[in-house]
Every structure is written in C-alpha cells, then in structure tokens.
Design a protein around this motif. Structure first.
Motif, PDB file in Angstrom:
ATOM      1  N   ASP A 165       0.966  -1.297   0.020  1.00 13.39           N
ATOM      2  CA  ASP A 165       0.113   0.009  -0.024  1.00 13.39           C
ATOM      3  C   ASP A 165       0.710   1.205  -0.045  1.00 13.39           C
ATOM      4  O   ASP A 165       0.771   2.165  -0.758  1.00 13.39           O
ATOM      5  CB  ASP A 165      -1.057   0.084   1.177  1.00 13.39           C
ATOM      6  CG  ASP A 165      -1.924  -0.962   1.209  1.00 13.39           C
ATOM      7  OD1 ASP A 165      -2.301  -1.583  -0.080  1.00 13.39           O
ATOM      8  OD2 ASP A 165      -2.530  -1.455   2.354  1.00 13.39           O
ATOM      9  N   VAL A 166       1.990   1.408   0.938  1.00 13.16           N
ATOM     10  CA  VAL A 166       2.748   2.359   0.762  1.00 13.16           C
ATOM     11  C   VAL A 166       3.447   2.647  -0.500  1.00 13.16           C
ATOM     12  O   VAL A 166       3.577   3.728  -1.049  1.00 13.16           O
ATOM     13  CB  VAL A 166       3.893   2.305   2.013  1.00 13.16           C
ATOM     14  CG1 VAL A 166       4.889   3.359   2.029  1.00 13.16           C
ATOM     15  CG2 VAL A 166       3.048   2.220   3.423  1.00 13.16           C
ATOM     16  N   ILE A 167       4.240   1.626  -1.102  1.00 11.49           N
ATOM     17  CA  ILE A 167       4.797   1.682  -2.403  1.00 11.49           C
ATOM     18  C   ILE A 167       3.785   2.269  -3.257  1.00 11.49           C
ATOM     19  O   ILE A 167       4.153   3.048  -4.320  1.00 11.49           O
ATOM     20  CB  ILE A 167       5.446   0.312  -2.773  1.00 11.49           C
ATOM     21  CG1 ILE A 167       6.446  -0.203  -1.708  1.00 11.49           C
ATOM     22  CG2 ILE A 167       5.675   0.409  -4.037  1.00 11.49           C
ATOM     23  CD1 ILE A 167       6.903  -1.428  -2.000  1.00 11.49           C
ATOM     24  N   SER A 168       2.452   1.918  -3.392  1.00 14.06           N
ATOM     25  CA  SER A 168       1.407   2.316  -4.407  1.00 14.06           C
ATOM     26  C   SER A 168       1.124   3.622  -4.187  1.00 14.06           C
ATOM     27  O   SER A 168       1.070   4.380  -5.101  1.00 14.06           O
ATOM     28  CB  SER A 168       0.351   1.487  -4.300  1.00 14.06           C
ATOM     29  OG  SER A 168      -0.709   1.706  -4.983  1.00 14.06           O
ATOM     30  N   LEU A 169       1.001   4.075  -2.975  1.00 10.53           N
ATOM     31  CA  LEU A 169       1.069   5.611  -2.650  1.00 10.53           C
ATOM     32  C   LEU A 169       2.005   6.377  -3.013  1.00 10.53           C
ATOM     33  O   LEU A 169       1.877   7.602  -3.682  1.00 10.53           O
ATOM     34  CB  LEU A 169       0.563   5.838  -1.328  1.00 10.53           C
ATOM     35  CG  LEU A 169      -1.005   5.375  -0.722  1.00 10.53           C
ATOM     36  CD1 LEU A 169      -1.302   5.492   0.603  1.00 10.53           C
ATOM     37  CD2 LEU A 169      -1.973   6.377  -1.824  1.00 10.53           C
ATOM     38  N   ILE A 170       3.229   5.994  -2.795  1.00 11.47           N
ATOM     39  CA  ILE A 170       4.529   6.506  -3.149  1.00 11.47           C
ATOM     40  C   ILE A 170       4.491   6.866  -4.669  1.00 11.47           C
ATOM     41  O   ILE A 170       4.948   7.771  -4.925  1.00 11.47           O
ATOM     42  CB  ILE A 170       5.617   5.915  -2.611  1.00 11.47           C
ATOM     43  CG1 ILE A 170       6.019   6.117  -1.155  1.00 11.47           C
ATOM     44  CG2 ILE A 170       7.207   6.486  -3.397  1.00 11.47           C
ATOM     45  CD1 ILE A 170       6.973   5.300  -0.430  1.00 11.47           C
ATOM     46  N   LYS A 171       4.249   5.694  -5.403  1.00  7.83           N
ATOM     47  CA  LYS A 171       4.186   6.037  -6.933  1.00  7.83           C
ATOM     48  C   LYS A 171       3.134   6.797  -7.269  1.00  7.83           C
ATOM     49  O   LYS A 171       3.423   7.742  -8.464  1.00  7.83           O
ATOM     50  CB  LYS A 171       3.991   4.611  -7.640  1.00  7.83           C
ATOM     51  CG  LYS A 171       5.135   3.799  -7.259  1.00  7.83           C
ATOM     52  CD  LYS A 171       5.139   2.050  -7.855  1.00  7.83           C
ATOM     53  CE  LYS A 171       6.219   1.360  -7.669  1.00  7.83           C
ATOM     54  NZ  LYS A 171       6.187   0.225  -8.484  1.00  7.83           N
ATOM     55  N   LYS A 172       2.095   6.927  -6.993  1.00  4.44           N
ATOM     56  CA  LYS A 172       1.084   7.934  -7.011  1.00  4.44           C
ATOM     57  C   LYS A 172       1.357   9.487  -6.818  1.00  4.44           C
ATOM     58  O   LYS A 172       1.087  10.078  -7.491  1.00  4.44           O
ATOM     59  CB  LYS A 172      -0.271   7.394  -6.196  1.00  4.44           C
ATOM     60  CG  LYS A 172      -1.534   8.343  -6.520  1.00  4.44           C
ATOM     61  CD  LYS A 172      -2.716   7.853  -5.915  1.00  4.44           C
ATOM     62  CE  LYS A 172      -4.003   8.439  -6.365  1.00  4.44           C
ATOM     63  NZ  LYS A 172      -3.959  10.011  -5.597  1.00  4.44           N
ATOM     64  N   ARG A 173       2.053   9.462  -5.550  1.00  7.50           N
ATOM     65  CA  ARG A 173       2.512  10.900  -5.185  1.00  7.50           C
ATOM     66  C   ARG A 173       3.541  11.257  -6.073  1.00  7.50           C
ATOM     67  O   ARG A 173       3.548  12.515  -6.528  1.00  7.50           O
ATOM     68  CB  ARG A 173       2.923  10.871  -3.762  1.00  7.50           C
ATOM     69  CG  ARG A 173       1.666  10.810  -2.772  1.00  7.50           C
ATOM     70  CD  ARG A 173       2.176  10.929  -1.383  1.00  7.50           C
ATOM     71  NE  ARG A 173       0.923  10.831  -0.404  1.00  7.50           N
ATOM     72  CZ  ARG A 173       0.982  11.202   0.886  1.00  7.50           C
ATOM     73  NH1 ARG A 173       2.308  11.463   1.292  1.00  7.50           N
ATOM     74  NH2 ARG A 173       0.209  10.983   1.735  1.00  7.50           N
ATOM     75  N   ALA A 174       4.557  10.453  -6.583  1.00  6.90           N
ATOM     76  CA  ALA A 174       5.549  10.789  -7.550  1.00  6.90           C
ATOM     77  C   ALA A 174       5.116  11.321  -8.745  1.00  6.90           C
ATOM     78  O   ALA A 174       5.656  11.998  -9.278  1.00  6.90           O
ATOM     79  CB  ALA A 174       6.433   9.614  -7.549  1.00  6.90           C
ATOM     80  N   LEU A 175       4.026  10.645  -9.097  1.00  3.87           N
ATOM     81  CA  LEU A 175       3.358  10.867 -10.328  1.00  3.87           C
ATOM     82  C   LEU A 175       2.576  12.404 -10.427  1.00  3.87           C
ATOM     83  O   LEU A 175       2.649  13.118 -11.420  1.00  3.87           O
ATOM     84  CB  LEU A 175       2.288   9.983 -10.950  1.00  3.87           C
ATOM     85  CG  LEU A 175       1.609  10.123 -12.436  1.00  3.87           C
ATOM     86  CD1 LEU A 175       2.741   9.901 -13.357  1.00  3.87           C
ATOM     87  CD2 LEU A 175       0.736   8.873 -12.403  1.00  3.87           C
ATOM     88  N   GLU A 176       2.153  12.633  -9.316  1.00  2.00           N
ATOM     89  CA  GLU A 176       1.121  13.707  -9.331  1.00  2.00           C
ATOM     90  C   GLU A 176       1.770  15.085  -8.606  1.00  2.00           C
ATOM     91  O   GLU A 176       1.556  16.184  -9.063  1.00  2.00           O
ATOM     92  CB  GLU A 176      -0.145  13.440  -8.167  1.00  2.00           C
ATOM     93  CG  GLU A 176      -1.073  12.331  -8.740  1.00  2.00           C
ATOM     94  CD  GLU A 176      -1.854  11.937  -7.626  1.00  2.00           C
ATOM     95  OE1 GLU A 176      -2.001  12.437  -6.586  1.00  2.00           O
ATOM     96  OE2 GLU A 176      -2.964  11.276  -8.150  1.00  2.00           O
TER      97      GLU A 176
END
Length: 230
Positions: A165-176
């Motif tokens: 979950d943390v990795i998924s959110l990190i990737k989402k934030r990196a994109l946004e």
C-alpha cells in the motif's frame, strides 16, 4: 463510484452526533494528517470556522481554553489534536478529555477547571462542551486505565498500510506532485527504486527524502537513500 474513505466516514459520523471523539492510531508517516485534512476539505469544513487544528504541545489550561473556543465554531465544532501523545501523559488533560467526551444523564458534557488559577487566567470555572475531538496518535498505551477509559468514549480506527500500500501511494504521489522541479520520468524512476528497497517500516515521507537526495546528487541518490534506510 466514489472510493470508500473510512476517515471521511468517521468524520461524517461525528458531524451527525454518532460519537463525540475519534482516535486515529498508526505509526508515523502513513498519512494520517493528510487523510484527515483532505476529508475535512471534501466535506467543505474550514479551519477556524468548523474545526481547530493543533499539532504542538498543549498544556491542560490551554486545552481547556481551546475547548471553549471550539464551542464558538460552526458545526460540527471539531478540535483536532495531532501528535497528541503528550496530552495523554497529563492526568489533568485526561480528566478534561473524559469530561468533554462523556455526557451525563441530562445529555450534557460539563468540563470544569477546579483550580485557583481560573480567576488568575480569566477562564470560567466550568462550561458545557458541545464539540468533538479527533486524536491522531502514533502510539497509545491502552493498558493504562485512564487512557482506555478515553478509548471507550470514542470511535477508534487503526490506521495501517501494508508495504505494498505504501509503495503504491508513493508511486501515485511521485506522479502527481512536483515539489522539487524534478522531471516526471525521474520522479517515477525514484519511486520505482523506493519500491525495490522499501521495508515494512517504510513511510510515505521517504519519497520527499528521496527527492532531496536526488537534488543533492542526481547520479548517486540511490546510494544516499539506501544509506538513509539502513
């Protein structure tokens, strides 16, 4: 269909008087504060109009005064105590919180300041608290009877994210998010690297640190970040 947001659901419950308090418990860096503030924004609640947000140490007397301030806000009148562990180390603060959360037979919640300093500091000796309290905590000793008594008076949500979950959110934030003027492809590269080296203790804050390491040394940020993790 709107994605289910448990934090928003709990805040809505407070606004409907389905509870007077909410404890959010979870280790640091998982986004508790962001989740609460974003949920309040989605519900069109504004700071100092509908809620007060406090994130530093607060004395028992200051807590008493802030509760009185909350009474003057528009509904749902929420007091948010972020990083609130210190509040639970004071028996005086615990007593105030118990009174603020638990109503008597007449459905009122009387809070009292039984001290000779009430006249000195110009505060009323008692008042009826009409608001709600949200506590954001990294840890909580539920074996302490005084603290468990507060937990019994509140809604409770354990804020927990798996490594995935943390990795998924990190990737989402990196994109946004682009707070460091780093090209999108590099931001995604950094996030992918975090995904490879992340542990079960990795928090969302690691992304900001990784961006900082990249700005310090674009060619060696991985080494710097790995040293930070280990």
């Amino acid at each position: 269909m709107e994605k289910y947001n448990p934090i928003k659901t709990y805040i809505q419950a407070l606004s409907k008087d389905l509870g007077h308090g909410l404890i959010l418990l979870g280790r640091a860096g998982l986004g508790k504060t962001e989740s609460v503030l974003n949920s309040l924004q989605e519900l069109n609640y504004k700071e100092r109009q509908h809620y007060l947000y406090l994130t530093s140490y607060i004395s028992p007397l200051q807590l008493y005064k802030k509760m009185q301030e909350v009474n003057k806000l528009k509904n749902p009148k929420i007091l948010i105590l972020d990083d609130a562990e210190a509040v639970f180390q004071s028996q005086q603060s615990i007593g105030l919180i118990k009174s603020a959360l638990w109503q008597s037979l007449d459905n009122k919640r009387k809070v009292c300041w039984v001290s000779g300093t009430s006249q000195l500091f110009g505060v009323d000796k008692e008042f009826y608290f009409e608001g709600k309290i949200i506590f954001m905590l990294n840890e909580l000793n539920l074996k302490d009877p005084s603290i468990s008594a507060i937990a019994d008076r509140t809604l409770f949500y354990k804020f927990d994210l798996s490594r995935e979950d943390v990795i998924s959110l990190i990737k989402k934030r990196a994109l946004e998010k682009d707070e460091f003027n780093i090209p999108k492809d590099k931001r995604l590269e950094i996030a992918d690297y975090i995904g490879k080296v992340a542990t079960d203790e990795t928090s969302l804050r690691l992304l900001v640190k990784a961006f900082q390491m990249y700005k310090i040394s674009p060619n060696h940020y991985q080494e710097l970040l790995l040293n930070l993790i280990n």
